[in-house]
Motif scaffolding. Structure first.
Motif, PDB file in Angstrom:
ATOM      1  N   ILE A   1      -2.132 -12.079   4.686  1.00 60.71           N
ATOM      2  CA  ILE A   1      -1.635 -10.908   3.951  1.00 60.71           C
ATOM      3  C   ILE A   1      -0.523 -10.213   4.737  1.00 60.71           C
ATOM      4  CG2 ILE A   1      -2.244  -8.625   3.057  1.00 60.71           C
ATOM      5  CD1 ILE A   1      -5.158  -9.795   2.742  1.00 60.71           C
ATOM      6  N   ILE A   2      -0.802  -9.929   6.012  1.00 60.96           N
ATOM      7  CA  ILE A   2       0.143  -9.150   6.818  1.00 60.96           C
ATOM      8  C   ILE A   2       1.398  -9.953   7.149  1.00 60.96           C
ATOM      9  CG2 ILE A   2       0.490  -8.013   9.046  1.00 60.96           C
ATOM     10  CD1 ILE A   2      -2.463  -7.207   8.963  1.00 60.96           C
TER      11      ILE A   2
ATOM     12  N   ALA B   1      -1.988 -14.970   1.776  1.00 59.28           N
ATOM     13  CA  ALA B   1      -0.522 -14.983   1.668  1.00 59.28           C
ATOM     14  C   ALA B   1      -0.058 -15.001   0.210  1.00 59.28           C
ATOM     15  CB  ALA B   1       0.037 -16.190   2.409  1.00 59.28           C
ATOM     16  N   LEU B   2      -0.861 -15.574  -0.672  1.00 59.58           N
ATOM     17  CA  LEU B   2      -0.469 -15.642  -2.084  1.00 59.58           C
ATOM     18  C   LEU B   2      -0.357 -14.260  -2.727  1.00 59.58           C
ATOM     19  CD1 LEU B   2      -2.536 -18.711  -3.359  1.00 59.58           C
ATOM     20  CD2 LEU B   2      -0.042 -18.527  -3.216  1.00 59.58           C
ATOM     21  N   ILE B   3      -1.087 -13.294  -2.205  1.00 63.49           N
ATOM     22  CA  ILE B   3      -1.080 -11.954  -2.807  1.00 63.49           C
ATOM     23  C   ILE B   3       0.298 -11.302  -2.701  1.00 63.49           C
ATOM     24  CG2 ILE B   3      -2.078  -9.629  -2.663  1.00 63.49           C
ATOM     25  CD1 ILE B   3      -4.715 -11.039  -1.791  1.00 63.49           C
ATOM     26  N   PRO B   4       0.889 -11.166  -1.502  1.00 64.39           N
ATOM     27  CA  PRO B   4       2.248 -10.599  -1.457  1.00 64.39           C
ATOM     28  C   PRO B   4       3.285 -11.505  -2.103  1.00 64.39           C
ATOM     29  CG  PRO B   4       1.568 -11.357   0.718  1.00 64.39           C
ATOM     30  CD  PRO B   4       0.354 -11.385  -0.147  1.00 64.39           C
ATOM     31  N   LEU B   5       3.085 -12.810  -2.062  1.00 63.54           N
ATOM     32  CA  LEU B   5       4.030 -13.723  -2.711  1.00 63.54           C
ATOM     33  C   LEU B   5       4.057 -13.513  -4.218  1.00 63.54           C
ATOM     34  CD1 LEU B   5       3.776 -17.233  -0.976  1.00 63.54           C
ATOM     35  CD2 LEU B   5       5.746 -15.704  -1.094  1.00 63.54           C
ATOM     36  N   LEU B   6       2.893 -13.403  -4.815  1.00 61.70           N
ATOM     37  CA  LEU B   6       2.818 -13.187  -6.263  1.00 61.70           C
ATOM     38  C   LEU B   6       3.383 -11.820  -6.637  1.00 61.70           C
ATOM     39  CD1 LEU B   6      -0.713 -14.685  -7.047  1.00 61.70           C
ATOM     40  CD2 LEU B   6       1.513 -15.610  -7.729  1.00 61.70           C
ATOM     41  N   ALA B   7       3.073 -10.812  -5.820  1.00 64.48           N
ATOM     42  CA  ALA B   7       3.609  -9.477  -6.104  1.00 64.48           C
ATOM     43  C   ALA B   7       5.122  -9.480  -6.037  1.00 64.48           C
ATOM     44  CB  ALA B   7       3.033  -8.477  -5.104  1.00 64.48           C
ATOM     45  N   MET B   8       5.661 -10.114  -4.994  1.00 61.71           N
ATOM     46  CA  MET B   8       7.111 -10.178  -4.832  1.00 61.71           C
ATOM     47  C   MET B   8       7.769 -10.939  -5.975  1.00 61.71           C
ATOM     48  SD  MET B   8       9.539 -12.599  -3.799  1.00 61.71           S
ATOM     49  CE  MET B   8       8.601 -13.768  -2.822  1.00 61.71           C
ATOM     50  N   THR B   9       7.088 -11.950  -6.500  1.00 59.27           N
ATOM     51  CA  THR B   9       7.655 -12.776  -7.567  1.00 59.27           C
ATOM     52  C   THR B   9       7.538 -12.120  -8.938  1.00 59.27           C
ATOM     53  OG1 THR B   9       7.052 -14.772  -6.323  1.00 59.27           O
ATOM     54  CG2 THR B   9       7.563 -15.054  -8.661  1.00 59.27           C
ATOM     55  N   LEU B  10       6.420 -11.456  -9.191  1.00 63.33           N
ATOM     56  CA  LEU B  10       6.146 -10.951 -10.543  1.00 63.33           C
ATOM     57  C   LEU B  10       6.645  -9.534 -10.789  1.00 63.33           C
ATOM     58  CD1 LEU B  10       2.493 -12.325 -10.940  1.00 63.33           C
ATOM     59  CD2 LEU B  10       4.612 -13.324 -11.811  1.00 63.33           C
ATOM     60  N   VAL B  11       6.717  -8.726  -9.750  1.00 61.46           N
ATOM     61  CA  VAL B  11       7.161  -7.337  -9.949  1.00 61.46           C
ATOM     62  C   VAL B  11       8.670  -7.317 -10.210  1.00 61.46           C
ATOM     63  CG1 VAL B  11       7.408  -5.091  -8.829  1.00 61.46           C
ATOM     64  CG2 VAL B  11       5.301  -6.411  -8.534  1.00 61.46           C
ATOM     65  N   PRO B  12       9.121  -6.528 -11.200  1.00 64.87           N
ATOM     66  CA  PRO B  12      10.565  -6.450 -11.500  1.00 64.87           C
ATOM     67  C   PRO B  12      11.375  -6.002 -10.282  1.00 64.87           C
ATOM     68  CG  PRO B  12       9.276  -5.428 -13.238  1.00 64.87           C
ATOM     69  CD  PRO B  12       8.320  -5.730 -12.129  1.00 64.87           C
ATOM     70  N   ASN B  13      12.630  -6.393 -10.260  1.00 63.93           N
ATOM     71  CA  ASN B  13      13.487  -6.229  -9.087  1.00 63.93           C
ATOM     72  C   ASN B  13      13.545  -4.828  -8.487  1.00 63.93           C
ATOM     73  OD1 ASN B  13      15.198  -7.296  -7.134  1.00 63.93           O
ATOM     74  ND2 ASN B  13      17.018  -6.610  -8.241  1.00 63.93           N
ATOM     75  N   PRO B  14      13.707  -3.762  -9.267  1.00 65.24           N
ATOM     76  CA  PRO B  14      13.834  -2.447  -8.615  1.00 65.24           C
ATOM     77  C   PRO B  14      12.571  -2.012  -7.872  1.00 65.24           C
ATOM     78  CG  PRO B  14      14.566  -2.376 -10.906  1.00 65.24           C
ATOM     79  CD  PRO B  14      13.849  -3.665 -10.717  1.00 65.24           C
ATOM     80  N   TYR B  15      11.433  -2.633  -8.223  1.00 59.93           N
ATOM     81  CA  TYR B  15      10.159  -2.178  -7.666  1.00 59.93           C
ATOM     82  C   TYR B  15       9.485  -3.233  -6.769  1.00 59.93           C
ATOM     83  CZ  TYR B  15      10.975   0.884 -11.655  1.00 59.93           C
ATOM     84  OH  TYR B  15      11.537   1.747 -12.550  1.00 59.93           O
ATOM     85  N   LYS B  16      10.222  -4.252  -6.368  1.00 53.52           N
ATOM     86  CA  LYS B  16       9.626  -5.342  -5.592  1.00 53.52           C
ATOM     87  C   LYS B  16       9.019  -4.850  -4.274  1.00 53.52           C
ATOM     88  CE  LYS B  16      12.163  -9.402  -7.266  1.00 53.52           C
ATOM     89  NZ  LYS B  16      10.969 -10.062  -7.810  1.00 53.52           N
ATOM     90  N   VAL B  17       9.752  -4.007  -3.552  1.00 48.14           N
ATOM     91  CA  VAL B  17       9.265  -3.521  -2.260  1.00 48.14           C
ATOM     92  C   VAL B  17       7.986  -2.716  -2.438  1.00 48.14           C
ATOM     93  CG1 VAL B  17       9.755  -2.024  -0.291  1.00 48.14           C
ATOM     94  CG2 VAL B  17      11.544  -3.519  -1.180  1.00 48.14           C
TER      95      VAL B  17
END
Length: 241
Positions: free
Chosen positions: A32-33, A168-184
């Motif tokens: 995750i980290i 590791a899949l958790i931040p990867l999925l969040a980074m991939t699925l969340v729309p661009n302005p809110y990825k961080v």
């Protein structure tokens, strides 16, 4: 498959089961980290979405292999120490039966038997059992080991590898699925939730303070991602258009 895994886990020794749990918790936490730090650092450097994904997947695979390799080496060392300890006890017992008798007497006295009773039990054991049985007794009493049953490095390595990838899949999925302005923000929220859940599991398996464990996990994760994101911003560049 799930039934088979549970069956195998159920029939492993307590020490090995605890080792598997430890490897799983640490592996998930690191996954995750580490990957959150990688993708957030890449976001800070303004990598494109495709490069973010490549960076995250590469970090996930490299981290999982590194964790598994580290666990294998570490637990292999413990396995060798356990095996060599039993081997030495076997050699010493075969060479010094009188000393083994005294050790048996002392052992039974510690368990609450009188000297006379302890001597009687030890003499009966010496007369009726072989050297291996004496070794089993001494190893169990002195080192809390069972002859022939040692920590399995493959169990720890496989658990660490799989749990790292799961985390590791958790931040990867969040980074991939969340729309661009809110990825961080989305990746940070996913990381905090995942670390909190892992903290709950960790505290229950180790009888620790749940609140303290969760806060510690989240604090380490946030510190890591803040540093990596700040470094990404410091060396700000656009890669991949």
């Amino acid at each position: 498959m799930d039934f088979t895994l549970r069956t195998v886990f159920k029939h492993t020794l307590l020490a090995d089961r605890l080792n598997i749990i430890r490897a799983g918790i640490l592996g998930a936490n690191d996954g995750i980290i580490s990957v959150s730090g990688i993708v957030l650092g890449a976001m800070g450097a303004s990598f494109s979405s495709s490069y973010l994904l490549v960076s995250g997947v590469a970090g996930m695979l490299a981290g999982a292999c590194s964790m598994a390799g580290g666990e294998y080496i570490s637990v292999s060392a413990q396995h060798d120490i356990q095996r060599n300890t039993v081997k030495k006890v076997l050699q010493d017992t075969a060479k010094t039966p009188a000393m083994s008798r005294q050790q048996l007497i002392t052992s039974y006295q510690k368990r609450g038997l009188s000297l006379k009773t302890a001597v009687t039990v030890a003499d009966e054991l010496m007369a009726n059992v072989n050297v291996q049985a004496q070794v089993d007794e001494k190893v169990a009493d002195t080192y809390q080991l069972k002859v022939g049953h040692y920590l399995n490095p493959w169990h720890a390595a496989a658990t660490s590898f799989l749990s790292f990838i799961t985390g590791a899949l958790i931040p990867l999925l969040a980074m991939t699925l969340v729309p661009n302005p809110y990825k961080v923000l989305g990746t940070l929220i996913a990381m905090v939730i995942a670390l909190g859940m892992n903290g709950v599991v960790s505290s229950r398996s180790q009888t620790l303070s749940t609140r303290r464990t969760i806060l510690r996990n989240i604090a380490v994760g946030l510190l890591t991602t803040i540093i990596t994101f700040a470094l990404g911003e410091l060396f700000h560049t656009t890669i991949g258009g």
